[in-house]
Design an enzyme around this catalytic site. Structure first.
Site, PDB file in Angstrom:
ATOM      1  N   HIS A  64      71.243 -37.452   1.200  1.00  0.00           N
ATOM      2  CA  HIS A  64      71.335 -36.489   2.074  1.00  0.00           C
ATOM      3  C   HIS A  64      71.436 -35.074   1.481  1.00  0.00           C
ATOM      4  CE1 HIS A  64      72.837 -35.107   6.512  1.00  0.00           C
ATOM      5  NE2 HIS A  64      72.284 -33.950   5.531  1.00  0.00           N
ATOM      6  N   ASN A  98      64.776 -29.303   6.930  1.00  0.00           N
ATOM      7  CA  ASN A  98      65.099 -28.006   7.604  1.00  0.00           C
ATOM      8  C   ASN A  98      64.701 -27.070   6.461  1.00  0.00           C
ATOM      9  OD1 ASN A  98      67.022 -28.851   5.888  1.00  0.00           O
ATOM     10  ND2 ASN A  98      68.728 -27.395   6.965  1.00  0.00           N
ATOM     11  N   ASP A 156      67.852 -33.372  11.242  1.00  0.00           N
ATOM     12  CA  ASP A 156      68.996 -32.742  10.439  1.00  0.00           C
ATOM     13  C   ASP A 156      69.916 -31.849  11.830  1.00  0.00           C
ATOM     14  OD1 ASP A 156      70.427 -32.680   8.342  1.00  0.00           O
ATOM     15  OD2 ASP A 156      69.863 -30.279   8.550  1.00  0.00           O
ATOM     16  N   HIS A 236      76.649 -38.013   7.737  1.00  0.00           N
ATOM     17  CA  HIS A 236      77.968 -37.233   7.572  1.00  0.00           C
ATOM     18  C   HIS A 236      79.069 -37.491   8.533  1.00  0.00           C
ATOM     19  CE1 HIS A 236      75.896 -34.132   9.986  1.00  0.00           C
ATOM     20  NE2 HIS A 236      75.297 -33.667   8.937  1.00  0.00           N
ATOM     21  N   ASN A 282      79.256 -27.850   8.439  1.00  0.00           N
ATOM     22  CA  ASN A 282      78.893 -28.539   9.596  1.00  0.00           C
ATOM     23  C   ASN A 282      78.554 -30.014   9.756  1.00  0.00           C
ATOM     24  OD1 ASN A 282      78.378 -28.632  12.494  1.00  0.00           O
ATOM     25  ND2 ASN A 282      76.453 -28.113  12.501  1.00  0.00           N
ATOM     26  N   ASP A 309      75.394 -34.198   1.401  1.00  0.00           N
ATOM     27  CA  ASP A 309      75.112 -33.111   2.332  1.00  0.00           C
ATOM     28  C   ASP A 309      75.005 -31.728   1.621  1.00  0.00           C
ATOM     29  OD1 ASP A 309      74.181 -31.592   4.527  1.00  0.00           O
ATOM     30  OD2 ASP A 309      76.151 -31.887   5.762  1.00  0.00           O
TER      31      ASP A 309
END
Ligand code: DOR
Length: 429
Positions: A64, A98, A156, A236, A282, A309
């Site tokens: 990720h 993204n 995502d 996550h 986030n 992430d």
């Protein structure tokens, strides 16, 4: 060319062992693993790497990562992200879609693969979107994108809200050999929030994002895995409730896997009292209770993977008022030492931690890596477990510096990373 790595202790996440072994590497592959005391023929060795006192791990695999290219090269490029990854001990990373345009078609996929190949650092594997344009309206052609090189699918941070579309995504992606990765967030419930909704958000006057906005979608994904029998991977995980939901799903035998990231087991919402935007992420940093339940999920195996992430942002997007700042933090060069803190605290063994940082993610995505084995690619990292250092901006190889761990003392550092027998990172001594 034959390379000998001698004197190191090799971590095997599958057998759960750490043993002193010498590794012989030929033509990009591990050709022999020689147990301590067994002398192999060294006549053909052209390079010897002394790993005495160090630990050798399978190259880490991060499932990720945000690499920002195409479209946001001012934050990170594929080359800078893959280089930072190599410095963190990663031999492979999977990048989220993204970008701009989003990675929802063969042209973008091939571009990412080509840029990754040119970077010559950690190997780069693309994750495609679930829906065209990440709009949540219609599905991409999973089989075509799998053939083009996608290793997973995810919308995502713009999660698929339509449950019927998500059901079909699970079914079709599974048919095409791809796992769906779900960023669990009920966007209607989280809308406008900038940090965890709780005592601290009330005290400092920032709008909150409730834990429920994650838990609701985790429950939905588990229900869809039960309905379809198809795998789903939860990205996550940040709440204790999510950990418990996943624990029960696993007890039921459902094909559900999950990841968390170092910031969710290291930091909590109290870090936000100074309005430092480096802590804005986030899902948001949660409560100390959530942190402890996430550690529990790592300890008992409910959480399979530690991902990063890694979310690079430009200083112009972070050095602004808290509510206007971008969500996200970089993590490729801090994940290993932060995970090693849990090993020292007795929460996980070293082989278990390395398994969560490498082999589990590789297995979920169906990509090579996660094991040092004779005949396999020589993807590995040499770690100096005793190296203590303050993490500073000068250490960062990513284009972005939005790390909340700047200034923190870390222990455990990657000395060298090898991908297919080639050294892609070596620390200056
Ligand atoms: O904090 C985050 N940043 N969370 C996400 O899910 C996306 C990421 C980004 O792309 O910046």
């Amino acid at each position: 060319m034959t390379t000998l790595i001698k004197g190191g202790e090799v971590v095997n996440p599958h057998s759960g062992t750490v043993e002193e072994e010498d590794l012989l590497i030929e033509n990009g592959k591990v050709s022999s693993i020689l147990p301590k005391g067994v002398q192999g023929s060294t006549s053909a060795v052209s390079t010897t790497i002394d790993a005495s006192g160090k630990v050798i791990v399978p190259g880490l695999v991060d499932m990720h990562v945000h690499l920002r290219e195409p479209g946001f090269e001012y934050k990170e490029t594929i080359a800078t992200g893959a280089t930072a990854a190599a410095a963190g001990g990663y031999s492979a990373i999977a990048c989220m879609p993204n970008t701009a345009p989003p990675n929802d078609c063969r042209a973008v996929m091939e571009f990412i693969i080509e840029q990754g190949r040119k970077a010559g650092a950690a190997a780069v594997y693309p994750i495609s979107t679930i829906s065209k344009g990440q709009k949540g309206e219609s599905l991409v052609d999973f089989c075509e994108l799998a053939a083009a090189g996608a290793v997973g699918v995810s919308d995502d941070g713009s999660p698929v809200i339509n449950s019927e579309l998500m059901r079909r995504a699970l079914e079709y992606a599974h048919y095409c050999g791809l796992t769906v990765i779900s960023h669990c967030e009920d966007l209607n419930l989280s809308k406008g929030g900038v940090m965890h909704e709780g005592e601290i958000s009330t005290r400092i006057g920032l709008p909150g994002i409730s834990g429920a906005s994650e838990d609701i979608f985790v429950y939905r994904e588990i229900s869809l895995a039960r309905l379809t029998g198809c795998p789903v991977h939860i990205a996550h995980v940040s709440t204790g409730v999510s950990v418990e939901l996943i624990r029960r799903a696993k007890e039921e035998g459902l094909p559900v896997t999950a990841e968390t990231t170092p910031h969710y087991f290291t930091l909590d919402h109290e870090s936000l009292v100074g309005y430092d935007t480096r802590y804005k992420v986030n899902p948001p940093l949660r409560t100390p209770k959530d942190v402890s339940e996430i550690k529990g999920g790592l300890a008992d195996g409910v959480i399979d993977v530690i991902a990063t992430d890694h979310a690079p942002h430009h200083s112009l997007e972070k050095d602004v008022e808290f509510d206007k700042a971008a969500f996200g933090m970089i993590g490729l060069q801090t994940a290993l030492p932060l995970t090693l803190e849990l090993v020292r605290d007795g929460i996980m063994t070293l082989p278990d931690a390395i398994s969560k940082l490498s082999s589990k993610g590789a297995a979920i995505l169906g990509i090579p890596g996660g094991e040092i084995r004779e005949g396999e690619n020589a993807d590995l990292a040499i770690i100096d477990m005793g190296c203590e250092y303050r993490f500073e901006e000068k250490d960062i190889l990513s284009k972005a510096t939005n790390s909340p761990f700047l200034g923190r003392m870390l222990k455990g550092r990657c000395d060298l990373t090898m991908v297919g027998g080639k050294i892609v990172y070596q620390r200056d001594s």
